[in-house]
Design a protein around this motif. Structure first.
Motif, PDB file in Angstrom:
ATOM      1  N   SER A 119     -18.812 -22.804 -75.942  1.00 16.35           N
ATOM      2  CA  SER A 119     -17.566 -23.322 -76.513  1.00 16.35           C
ATOM      3  C   SER A 119     -17.877 -24.243 -77.684  1.00 16.35           C
ATOM      4  O   SER A 119     -19.020 -24.670 -77.885  1.00 16.35           O
ATOM      5  CB  SER A 119     -16.766 -24.082 -75.453  1.00 16.35           C
ATOM      6  N   GLY A 120     -16.859 -24.584 -78.452  1.00 21.70           N
ATOM      7  CA  GLY A 120     -17.044 -25.460 -79.597  1.00 21.70           C
ATOM      8  C   GLY A 120     -17.460 -26.860 -79.214  1.00 21.70           C
ATOM      9  O   GLY A 120     -18.032 -27.594 -80.030  1.00 21.70           O
ATOM     10  N   ALA A 121     -17.183 -27.264 -77.959  1.00 20.06           N
ATOM     11  CA  ALA A 121     -17.560 -28.602 -77.503  1.00 20.06           C
ATOM     12  C   ALA A 121     -18.976 -28.641 -76.949  1.00 20.06           C
ATOM     13  O   ALA A 121     -19.473 -29.711 -76.616  1.00 20.06           O
ATOM     14  CB  ALA A 121     -16.577 -29.080 -76.432  1.00 20.06           C
ATOM     15  N   CYS A 122     -19.598 -27.479 -76.843  1.00 23.33           N
ATOM     16  CA  CYS A 122     -20.935 -27.439 -76.252  1.00 23.33           C
ATOM     17  C   CYS A 122     -21.875 -26.721 -77.224  1.00 23.33           C
ATOM     18  O   CYS A 122     -21.892 -27.008 -78.408  1.00 23.33           O
ATOM     19  CB  CYS A 122     -20.862 -26.739 -74.891  1.00 23.33           C
ATOM     20  N   HIS A 123     -22.665 -25.771 -76.730  1.00 25.22           N
ATOM     21  CA  HIS A 123     -23.681 -25.140 -77.576  1.00 25.22           C
ATOM     22  C   HIS A 123     -23.075 -24.204 -78.617  1.00 25.22           C
ATOM     23  O   HIS A 123     -23.796 -23.744 -79.509  1.00 25.22           O
ATOM     24  CB  HIS A 123     -24.674 -24.372 -76.704  1.00 25.22           C
ATOM     25  N   GLY A 124     -21.785 -23.935 -78.539  1.00 24.43           N
ATOM     26  CA  GLY A 124     -21.124 -23.120 -79.557  1.00 24.43           C
ATOM     27  C   GLY A 124     -20.714 -23.910 -80.776  1.00 24.43           C
ATOM     28  O   GLY A 124     -20.137 -23.358 -81.718  1.00 24.43           O
ATOM     29  N   ALA A 125     -20.984 -25.226 -80.785  1.00 24.97           N
ATOM     30  CA  ALA A 125     -20.687 -26.045 -81.961  1.00 24.97           C
ATOM     31  C   ALA A 125     -21.533 -25.593 -83.143  1.00 24.97           C
ATOM     32  O   ALA A 125     -22.567 -24.932 -82.982  1.00 24.97           O
ATOM     33  CB  ALA A 125     -20.956 -27.519 -81.645  1.00 24.97           C
ATOM     34  N   LEU A 126     -21.103 -25.977 -84.337  1.00 27.41           N
ATOM     35  CA  LEU A 126     -21.780 -25.516 -85.550  1.00 27.41           C
ATOM     36  C   LEU A 126     -23.270 -25.842 -85.533  1.00 27.41           C
ATOM     37  O   LEU A 126     -24.103 -25.035 -85.939  1.00 27.41           O
ATOM     38  CB  LEU A 126     -21.122 -26.139 -86.789  1.00 27.41           C
ATOM     39  N   SER A 127     -23.629 -27.022 -85.040  1.00 28.65           N
ATOM     40  CA  SER A 127     -25.033 -27.425 -84.990  1.00 28.65           C
ATOM     41  C   SER A 127     -25.620 -27.331 -83.594  1.00 28.65           C
ATOM     42  O   SER A 127     -26.745 -27.766 -83.357  1.00 28.65           O
ATOM     43  CB  SER A 127     -25.178 -28.864 -85.508  1.00 28.65           C
ATOM     44  N   GLY A 128     -24.859 -26.765 -82.644  1.00 24.87           N
ATOM     45  CA  GLY A 128     -25.320 -26.649 -81.281  1.00 24.87           C
ATOM     46  C   GLY A 128     -25.395 -28.000 -80.574  1.00 24.87           C
ATOM     47  O   GLY A 128     -24.836 -29.004 -81.032  1.00 24.87           O
ATOM     48  N   LYS A 129     -26.089 -28.012 -79.449  1.00 25.83           N
ATOM     49  CA  LYS A 129     -26.302 -29.242 -78.684  1.00 25.83           C
ATOM     50  C   LYS A 129     -27.743 -29.276 -78.188  1.00 25.83           C
ATOM     51  O   LYS A 129     -28.249 -28.281 -77.651  1.00 25.83           O
ATOM     52  CB  LYS A 129     -25.352 -29.309 -77.472  1.00 25.83           C
ATOM     53  N   GLY A 130     -28.405 -30.427 -78.380  1.00 20.91           N
ATOM     54  CA  GLY A 130     -29.771 -30.577 -77.884  1.00 20.91           C
ATOM     55  C   GLY A 130     -30.743 -29.568 -78.444  1.00 20.91           C
ATOM     56  O   GLY A 130     -31.692 -29.175 -77.762  1.00 20.91           O
TER      57      GLY A 130
ATOM     58  N   ALA B 105     -31.550 -24.326 -64.686  1.00 20.55           N
ATOM     59  CA  ALA B 105     -31.813 -25.659 -64.146  1.00 20.55           C
ATOM     60  C   ALA B 105     -30.894 -26.717 -64.735  1.00 20.55           C
ATOM     61  O   ALA B 105     -30.471 -27.645 -64.023  1.00 20.55           O
ATOM     62  CB  ALA B 105     -33.284 -26.029 -64.397  1.00 20.55           C
ATOM     63  N   LYS B 106     -30.560 -26.587 -66.017  1.00 18.92           N
ATOM     64  CA  LYS B 106     -29.699 -27.608 -66.630  1.00 18.92           C
ATOM     65  C   LYS B 106     -28.240 -27.471 -66.183  1.00 18.92           C
ATOM     66  O   LYS B 106     -27.654 -28.445 -65.696  1.00 18.92           O
ATOM     67  CB  LYS B 106     -29.837 -27.560 -68.144  1.00 18.92           C
ATOM     68  N   PRO B 107     -27.591 -26.319 -66.332  1.00 19.57           N
ATOM     69  CA  PRO B 107     -26.171 -26.252 -65.925  1.00 19.57           C
ATOM     70  C   PRO B 107     -25.962 -26.452 -64.428  1.00 19.57           C
ATOM     71  O   PRO B 107     -24.868 -26.797 -63.997  1.00 19.57           O
ATOM     72  CB  PRO B 107     -25.732 -24.853 -66.372  1.00 19.57           C
ATOM     73  N   SER B 108     -27.028 -26.255 -63.606  1.00 19.23           N
ATOM     74  CA  SER B 108     -26.892 -26.507 -62.172  1.00 19.23           C
ATOM     75  C   SER B 108     -27.313 -27.931 -61.811  1.00 19.23           C
ATOM     76  O   SER B 108     -27.315 -28.291 -60.629  1.00 19.23           O
ATOM     77  CB  SER B 108     -27.739 -25.511 -61.374  1.00 19.23           C
TER      78      SER B 108
ATOM     79  N   LEU C 178     -31.949 -30.348 -63.551  1.00 17.78           N
ATOM     80  CA  LEU C 178     -32.452 -31.209 -64.613  1.00 17.78           C
ATOM     81  C   LEU C 178     -31.252 -31.868 -65.271  1.00 17.78           C
ATOM     82  O   LEU C 178     -30.138 -31.313 -65.264  1.00 17.78           O
ATOM     83  CB  LEU C 178     -33.258 -30.408 -65.639  1.00 17.78           C
ATOM     84  N   ALA C 179     -31.480 -33.054 -65.850  1.00 12.47           N
ATOM     85  CA  ALA C 179     -30.373 -33.776 -66.496  1.00 12.47           C
ATOM     86  C   ALA C 179     -29.710 -32.900 -67.555  1.00 12.47           C
ATOM     87  O   ALA C 179     -30.386 -32.244 -68.345  1.00 12.47           O
ATOM     88  CB  ALA C 179     -30.918 -35.057 -67.127  1.00 12.47           C
ATOM     89  N   HIS C 180     -28.389 -32.917 -67.552  1.00 16.02           N
ATOM     90  CA  HIS C 180     -27.622 -32.060 -68.460  1.00 16.02           C
ATOM     91  C   HIS C 180     -26.392 -32.817 -68.939  1.00 16.02           C
ATOM     92  O   HIS C 180     -25.538 -33.197 -68.126  1.00 16.02           O
ATOM     93  CB  HIS C 180     -27.199 -30.777 -67.724  1.00 16.02           C
ATOM     94  N   LYS C 181     -26.322 -33.082 -70.238  1.00  9.59           N
ATOM     95  CA  LYS C 181     -25.189 -33.838 -70.769  1.00  9.59           C
ATOM     96  C   LYS C 181     -23.865 -33.121 -70.580  1.00  9.59           C
ATOM     97  O   LYS C 181     -22.812 -33.745 -70.548  1.00  9.59           O
ATOM     98  CB  LYS C 181     -25.422 -34.137 -72.256  1.00  9.59           C
ATOM     99  N   GLY C 182     -23.931 -31.822 -70.441  1.00  9.38           N
ATOM    100  CA  GLY C 182     -22.701 -31.053 -70.237  1.00  9.38           C
ATOM    101  C   GLY C 182     -22.203 -31.097 -68.809  1.00  9.38           C
ATOM    102  O   GLY C 182     -21.127 -30.543 -68.502  1.00  9.38           O
ATOM    103  N   GLY C 183     -22.949 -31.747 -67.908  1.00  6.36           N
ATOM    104  CA  GLY C 183     -22.514 -31.854 -66.523  1.00  6.36           C
ATOM    105  C   GLY C 183     -22.768 -30.583 -65.735  1.00  6.36           C
ATOM    106  O   GLY C 183     -23.397 -29.621 -66.197  1.00  6.36           O
ATOM    107  N   LEU C 184     -22.269 -30.556 -64.496  1.00  4.37           N
ATOM    108  CA  LEU C 184     -22.454 -29.404 -63.614  1.00  4.37           C
ATOM    109  C   LEU C 184     -21.605 -28.236 -64.087  1.00  4.37           C
ATOM    110  O   LEU C 184     -20.384 -28.338 -64.183  1.00  4.37           O
ATOM    111  CB  LEU C 184     -22.067 -29.781 -62.183  1.00  4.37           C
TER     112      LEU C 184
END
Length: 860
Positions: free
Chosen positions: A156-167, A206-209, A212-218
């Motif tokens: 999505s645009g709020a996560c890794h679908g943003a123009l510059s991605g995430k992390g 590991a991150k979405p579950s 491992l720490a994930h800024k996007g939460g569970l």
């Protein structure tokens, strides 16, 4: 006289839709336990019973594959509420499938039936076919992996679908570029995001579950279906999107289907929706779990993320379902009342197709029409809607004195033949095409406006009007239509504004990625834009304030627009059409114009039908009027399609459509609500009052007072002004060439700014400044004090007070005063005389009070 206190608020909800039922094929296959003849008999019986199962056939492919089903009330070819209790459900052969809640789950290969028995003993059956039940499902990147990522918001645009991605991890928005996404997941950064030997250690899991720490939460539970599918895909080597020429080719997603497609529900009903994806290889897969659901009107129905719909209130609702960049719609009708009284709408006799369609829909919604409006109301309404002006006192008297039974029809014919009609609709199309002195030089503004006016005066069919603009070339002052290319000077803006102006489509989002709310892709955007890539202009220079605006538009034989994301051009292709040859030297715009105005392009005919309807009825069948995306359906799809077909049959004669609307019984409804339609805001049981447009209101004040406005300046960006002598004394607001002309009243009341191709450029929102301007601004007060004002003509003619009162009401409100109003006004004027108030001041106060009344300020 209208009672404004009985009219509802003018803020309208989004338009909702009654979609056509999508046909689904009925299976005639035999089950493993019954003969083919028995199966066909059972299916036929279910069609006439009190229940209907959706889907009508279930085909499962692969181990553990499953599909939802729902049971609906079914009567008189209408799908009613979902049946959730009193059902006995079983599978004919448990070796083939089993039931889990509302799902059929594959067990073994074969044919069987889903059998449902109601408490009254009636049976309903649908065939179930299972294939490959012992074969693990071949996971496809686009069909399955992208669906999981989209469903859980990863792209999505709020996560890794943003123009510059995430992390440092970037995906295409909602998965429109599977090749790039597969590379980012499996190859980028040395492939660190996946571990085929131990999928649970993969960052992708590991991150979405939250292992491992994930800024996007569970995002993924470890025991969830989506988690297991991703793990299986990684363990299988994370295969990418299969391309042509490989041993396996991923089947293309052809369409998305939502079931039930059309429902008639009751207040507080809950309804399960089913979403199915149909692929080119014939596979049909239940994708409800991965679909995105949104409600087009949450006042009627709301929907949660699992596809469970809840009815909130009466009206028409629509649920948009998104899967794999495809949109499907489900419509909901919730009656306002279960039945209408027999006496309701007795004076409503259908005159044409508009009346027939809406009368049928009113009955389905439990709505009643308001009575027919009075002649006084009709004459004012017709003048305003057809010509943008209120009638004079003499014109009102003439109409009211006309003894012919068809005087309303005759009035329509006269109005459509007036100069005021030409001025008004020339102005309307100038708004649409952005004739603006801030965008064009003065001579070019005049040339473009005059060309538009010539087309309106000649009643040029709308398809030819549009074609001439798309195909325009030559010198800009001599060929006014070429100025469309001066306002929009690159292929991208030409494409976007052509789609917006003539099809009501906003495709600008597809310039960077696949459209998030529509089916248009980034490839389609640049294929369409490439049709304009060879257009060039010579002689352009300077700014809009200087020069004569002369430029010559030419078309080259070579040249293409490069698509940034691919680094190469797309074959020039109109939306949803056949590509042109890349090396063909012919003017590509010819194919564009032919496709744009062709009968098969429903966007074109629907868009102009909707614009004209909104101009006369105050509310578009689709709102906003230039937002015809699939996920924004019409309040009556049946009527909009009928009007579009009517226009095609009439060779795009807009006057013919206007005549049809103005002579319909729907258009002639009173604006006064009744108990049977007071809640209606979108279905035209009554005429919806609306504040007069800024230009209409200005010219109405001029007409009542008899004092014209002088338009002497043009304002450029930055508040820089320049004198103009384009507009002689007596010019009306609707005769202005462009929106850059300075006028405080028009600006205050929200005229169209003509900066972008969008109806949102006009504002009808009330403000305190507007109230103050009417109360003590110079527009009304200066005109009342002007020696040319009609007040001083009344005084010079020494008219009786009662006659002056009649004249004031006729000129302002297009009606005679009631007996009580006349007596009160005469008494007040007499009391003012006794108090030695100047008669001129008294008459000025009379006109001021009428011109600041709701009845004057509103079209009704």
């Amino acid at each position: 006289m209208i009672n404004m206190k009985q009219t509802p608020a003018l803020a309208l909800t989004l338009g909702l839709v009654l979609c056509l039922v999508m046909r689904t094929s009925r299976s005639q296959e035999a089950t493993s336990n019954r003969t083919a003849t028995n199966t066909r008999t059972a299916l036929a019986a279910s069609e006439t019973g009190a229940a209907k199962i959706f889907p009508e056939k279930i085909a499962l492919t692969g181990a553990n594959s499953s599909a939802l089903f729902v049971v609906q009330q079914f009567s008189d070819a209408t799908i009613g509420s979902q049946i959730r209790t009193g059902l006995h459900i079983e599978i004919g052969n448990s070796d083939v499938a089993r039931i889990e809640a509302e799902r059929v789950v594959a067990v073994g290969d074969g044919l069987t039936e889903l059998i449902i028995q109601q408490t009254d003993g009636q049976f309903s059956r649908i065939p179930v076919e299972v294939a490959g039940a012992n074969v693990p499902m071949r996971l496809q990147f686009e069909a399955h992996i992208q669906s999981i990522l989209a469903r859980n918001g990863c792209n999505s645009g709020a996560c890794h679908g943003a123009l510059s991605g995430k992390g440092g991890f970037r995906l295409s928005l909602r998965g429109y570029d599977s090749i790039a996404d597969h590379f980012a997941i499996t190859r980028q950064d040395h492939g660190r995001r996946i571990e085929p030997a131990d999928p649970g250690r993969s960052l992708l899991l590991a991150k979405p579950s939250m292992l491992l720490a994930h800024k996007g939460g569970l995002r993924l539970e470890q025991d969830s279906h989506d988690y297991r599918m991703l793990a299986s895909w990684i363990a299988a080597g994370a295969p990418g999107p299969a391309l042509e020429g490989h041993s396996f080719t991923d089947a293309k997603l052809e369409r998305v289907e939502v079931l039930p497609t059309e429902m008639r529900l009751q207040p507080t009903d809950q309804q399960r929706l089913i979403v199915r994806a149909h692929y080119a290889d014939g596979r049909c897969e239940d994708v409800t779990h991965w679909a995105k659901f949104t409600s087009a009107n949450e006042v009627v129905a709301q929907v949660n993320e699992t596809g469970e719909l809840t009815v909130v209130g009466p009206g028409k609702g629509a649920i948009a379902v998104w899967f794999g960049s495809r949109i499907a719609m489900a419509s909901v009708v919730v009656p306002f009342r279960q039945s209408a009284d027999a006496h309701e709408g007795q004076d409503f006799v259908a005159a044409n197709l508009i009346d027939e369609i809406l009368l049928s829909e009113w009955k389905a919604l439990g709505l009643e029409p308001s009575p027919t409006c009075s002649d006084e109301t009709y004459v004012r309404r017709a003048y305003i809607d057809a010509t943008g002006s209120i009638p004079t006192a003499a014109q009102v008297r003439e109409f009211l004195d006309d003894p012919r039974e068809d005087r309303r029809t005759q009035l329509v014919e006269r109005l459509l033949a007036t100069t005021e009609f030409v001025d008004y609709w020339s102005y309307q199309w100038s708004n649409l095409l952005l004739v603006n002195g801030n965008l064009l030089r003065p001579e070019a503004v005049a040339a473009f406006y005059k060309w538009i006016r010539q087309q309106v005066e000649a009643n040029t069919p709308w398809d030819k009007f549009a074609s001439q603009i798309v195909l325009a070339k030559g010198e800009s002052v001599a060929q006014g239509a070429t100025n469309f290319y001066a306002i929009h000077q690159d292929p991208e803006s030409l494409t976007e504004n052509t789609c917006q102006a003539f099809m009501g489509l906003s495709i600008g989002c597809a310039k960077c990625h696949n459209h998030p709310l529509e089916k248009w892709t980034n490839d389609q955007y640049y294929a369409m834009a490439n049709l304009y890539s060879r257009v060039r202009a010579k002689g352009w220079g300077g700014d809009a304030r200087n020069g004569d605006g002369q430029r010559t538009l030419v078309v080259l034989e070579r040249g293409d627009l490069i698509q940034p994301s691919r680094g190469k051009p797309q074959p020039p292709t109109p939306l949803d059409a056949t590509p042109l040859e890349m090396d063909d030297p012919a003017d590509r715009r010819v194919a564009l114009a032919k496709w744009l105005t062709g009968d098969d392009n429903r966007y074109f005919s629907r868009a102009i039908a909707n614009r004209v309807w909104a101009a006369f009825m105050g509310v578009g069948l689709v709102e906003s009027v230039d937002d015809l995306r699939t996920s924004n359906p019409a309040s009556s799809e049946l009527l909009l399609n009928a009007l579009a077909d009517y226009l095609i049959d009439e060779k795009y004669d807009l006057k013919s459509l206007m005549r049809l609307i103005m002579t319909s019984q729907v258009y002639q409804r009173s604006a006064i609500a009744t108990p049977g339609n007071i809640a209606d805001q979108r279905f035209y049981c009554r005429y919806f009052p609306r504040r007069l447009m800024a230009e209409v209101l200005h010219d109405a004040i001029v007409r009542v007072t008899g004092v014209p406005t002088r338009f002497k300046e043009i304002e450029f960006a930055g508040a820089d002004r320049k004198p103009t002598d384009f507009y002689p004394d007596g010019t009306r607001a609707f005769e202005l060439y462009d929106s850059a002309v300075v006028n405080t009243f028009l600006k205050t009341f929200g005229r169209h700014q003509r900066r972008i191709t969008c109806d949102c450029e006009r504002s009808d929102q009330p403000t305190v400044i507007q109230v103050l301007h009417l109360s003590n601004g110079d527009t009304i007060n200066d005109k009342l004090a002007d020696p040319k004002c009609v007040v001083f003509q009344w005084l010079a003619s020494d008219l009786p007070v009662a006659e002056v009162v009649d004249q004031a009401y006729l000129a302002s409100l297009s009606r005679f005063p009631t007996q009580l109003e006349r007596e009160r006004m005469v008494k007040l004027i007499s009391e003012a005389d006794a108090a030695q108030v100047q008669r001129a001041e008294t008459y000025q106060d009379l006109l001021w009070s009428l011109m600041t009344s709701q009845e004057f300020l509103f079209a009704h």
